[in-house]
Design an enzyme around this catalytic site. Structure first.
Site, mmCIF file in Angstrom:
data_model
loop_
_atom_site.group_PDB
_atom_site.id
_atom_site.type_symbol
_atom_site.label_atom_id
_atom_site.label_comp_id
_atom_site.label_asym_id
_atom_site.label_seq_id
_atom_site.Cartn_x
_atom_site.Cartn_y
_atom_site.Cartn_z
ATOM 1 N N CYS A 1 -14.095 60.764 102.891
ATOM 2 C CA CYS A 1 -14.043 59.926 104.145
ATOM 3 C C CYS A 1 -14.918 58.774 104.209
ATOM 4 C CB CYS A 1 -13.989 60.316 105.377
ATOM 5 S SG CYS A 1 -13.336 62.256 105.436
ATOM 6 N N ASN B 1 -10.873 67.848 100.312
ATOM 7 C CA ASN B 1 -11.837 67.089 99.528
ATOM 8 C C ASN B 1 -13.191 67.616 99.851
ATOM 9 O OD1 ASN B 1 -12.227 66.277 102.228
ATOM 10 N ND2 ASN B 1 -12.814 63.906 101.658
HETATM 11 C C1 UN1 Z 1 -15.974 63.504 103.890
HETATM 12 O O1 UN1 Z 1 -15.895 62.982 103.028
HETATM 13 O O2 UN1 Z 1 -15.135 64.234 104.446
HETATM 14 O O3 UN1 Z 1 -21.603 62.164 103.391
HETATM 15 C C2 UN1 Z 1 -17.217 64.561 104.318
HETATM 16 C C3 UN1 Z 1 -20.996 62.559 102.705
HETATM 17 C C4 UN1 Z 1 -20.875 64.120 102.472
HETATM 18 C C5 UN1 Z 1 -19.663 64.624 103.592
HETATM 19 C C6 UN1 Z 1 -18.371 63.789 103.231
HETATM 20 N N1 UN1 Z 1 -21.860 64.736 103.071
HETATM 21 O O4 UN1 Z 1 -20.451 61.884 101.681
#
Ligand code: UN1
Length: 497
Positions: free
Chosen positions: A288, A156
């Site tokens: 995430c 992702n």
């Molecule tokens: C992830 O979704 O695994 O804060 C990382 C954020 C990004 C990093 C996401 N800078 O959504």
């Protein structure tokens, strides 16, 4: 758009691009158009991983002795090269994993930010000096590398996340076996090419393509890998932790999230709608940190729902390379089915407001497109409010007051990111204290972490480690405490004479 010719790619082991030993391969396809084959990649086995680990072990002897500022110079150079290639890499990232071009640019930029930040550590990597309790004795602690690191990364953030792991591992003096997700092998190969061209010595960074079950497992099981850093699902993360425990490997886990935005009755509703659209549907919800729960005060829930629904319905699905696209495809057909299974459950336990199915019209039928989906009247305990869906789906959960909002927010197994929209400073500070996540935002969405602060979460989101920020150094180094006695006699600590 004309489709480029299909290229065959290789593993990178001990400074050479090589085929997998058994010669098996897999295809890498564009999720916006499954007819578009991006490349053919080696499907590696345990033997390939063995060769990579051997190369990494060998290189460790001299890499750990290379002064950290000199190691960092290579990273600075790679960072500059990445800046030059940002647009090219962003475009190939969109083609390979689907996120819209402006977000792909952000992904490459996050890799650039991290590599420069980590390179700066080449002239820091601070330890401590402190007085000894005894005369003529000196006490200090220094950071030393851990050894060979097995880095297993997701699709992702196919450039940012590998860089979160590679750059600190390298500046700290470790060597690497890198196993990227089989959905995004090209982004991984391009990053490795840049690091190699910037001057990394042979064997310091080794790239192994293939499946998690086979190549990933071989990395996990290898006795000569001292550290595993894994980003992925909680289910796989648990297996990674269990397997690593058998060999006492250090493990850093970055797992799921069920992140929420709290919208209080005094919130700037338009701002809170902007935050939800960006947080829930950016990267098609495949972060995430995605805002998959919107916990809204009852006094404003009707207004908020109307505004958000209107915005969600306007989102345009499409190929992320087109400037008209707001939401790109999801990564593959298996994931699309999984998302749809959750949505079917959601239809039984809450009110579907828009979306709710794959989108197969016209040209988009060739890709993995899922309509941005919004549920209303969701209970905090509903399946769609509890489990990570990892797709363009979000749930509005009405609550009576702030206490109920905090309770609902914390009532999940994950603890990555959360946010509150309020104009009341007292509520904001209470939220900073009460929300049980590793990252808390005030008047901003749940996504958008910056590389110089710790990234990670509580509960089932991980195992206590944090990526990025100064905390990344704790993952990739061992502390060594050193006492130097220059008294010329036996001195005993703790007052023993
Ligand atoms: C992830 O979704 O695994 O804060 C990382 C954020 C990004 C990093 C996401 N800078 O959504």
């Amino acid at each position: 758009m004309p489709l480029a010719a299909t290229e065959t790619y290789k593993n990178y082991i001990g400074g050479k691009w090589v085929q997998s030993k058994e010669g098996r391969t897999f295809e890498d396809r564009n999720p916006a158009n499954r007819d578009d084959i991006i490349g053919i990649f080696p499907k590696s086995s345990k033997e390939d991983v063995d060769a990579a680990v051997q190369a990494a072990r060998k290189a460790f002897h001299s890499w750990r002795l290379t002064p950290a500022p000199i190691r960092a110079e290579i990273l600075f150079k790679a960072g500059q090269m990445l800046m030059q290639k940002k647009e090219e890499f962003a475009k190939l990232m969109t083609r390979e994993m689907g996120k819209v071009l402006k977000e792909a640019r952000g992904d490459v930029q996050e890799a650039i930010d991290l590599i420069f930040y980590a390179a700066g550590e080449g002239r820091r990597l601070f330890g401590q000096t402190t007085p000894s309790e005894l005369p003529d004795k000196f006490a200090m602690s220094v950071r030393t590398p851990v050894g060979v690191c097995g880095l297993i990364t997701p699709w992702n953030f196919p450039m940012a996340i590998p860089m979160w792991k590679m750059a600190p591992a390298l500046v700290c003096g470790n060597t690497i076996v890198f196993k990227p997700a089989s959905d995004t092998p090209l982004c991984a190969a391009k990053l490795v090419e840049v690091l190699v061209e910037a001057g990394l010595p042979d064997g310091v960074l080794n790239l192994i393509h293939g499946s998690g079950e086979e190549a990933g497992m071989a990395v996990l099981n290898h006795p000569d890998i001292q550290l595993i850093s894994f980003t992925g699902s909680a289910q796989v993360g648990k297996e990674v932790a269990l397997k690593s425990a058998e060999k006492f490997k250090r493990v850093s886990l970055e797992l799921g999230g069920k992140n929420c935005i709290l919208v209080m009755d005094d919130a700037n509703l338009d701002l809170a709608v902007d935050g939800a659209v960006w947080g829930a549907f950016g990267t098609s919800g495949q972060r995430c940190t995605a805002s998959s729960r919107l916990i809204v005060h009852k006094k404003v829930v009707k207004d908020y729902t109307e505004k958000l629904l209107e915005r969600t319905k306007k989102l345009r699905l499409g190929d992320g390379l087109l400037p008209t696209t707001d939401v790109g495809p999801v990564i593959n057909e298996t994931r699309m089915k999984k998302i749809h299974e959750y949505v079917e459950i959601g239809k039984k336990e809450a009110k579907l407001l828009t979306g709710g199915s794959p989108f197969n019209e016209g040209d988009l039928a060739k890709g993995n497109f899922y309509s941005p989906t919004l549920f209303g009247d969701v209970k905090p305990s509903a399946v769609i409010a509890q489990e990570e869906i990892f797709g363009p789906v979000t749930a509005i959960i009405p609550v009576e007051n702030m206490e109920e909002a905090f309770h609902a927010a914390n009532q999940v197994r994950y603890g990555l990111s959360s946010s509150i929209y309020t104009q009341d400073v007292n509520k904001a500070f209470k939220a900073m204290r009460e929300l049980e996540t590793g990252i808390v935002y005030i008047n901003s969405s749940t996504i958008g972490a910056e590389v110089h602060l710790p990234f990670g979460g509580t509960k089932d989101t991980g195992n206590g480690h944090r990526e990025a920020g100064q905390t990344m150094l704790d993952t990739y180094t061992e502390w060594k405490t050193i006492y130097v006695d220059y008294s010329g006699k036996l001195q005993k600590a703790q007052g023993i004479d």
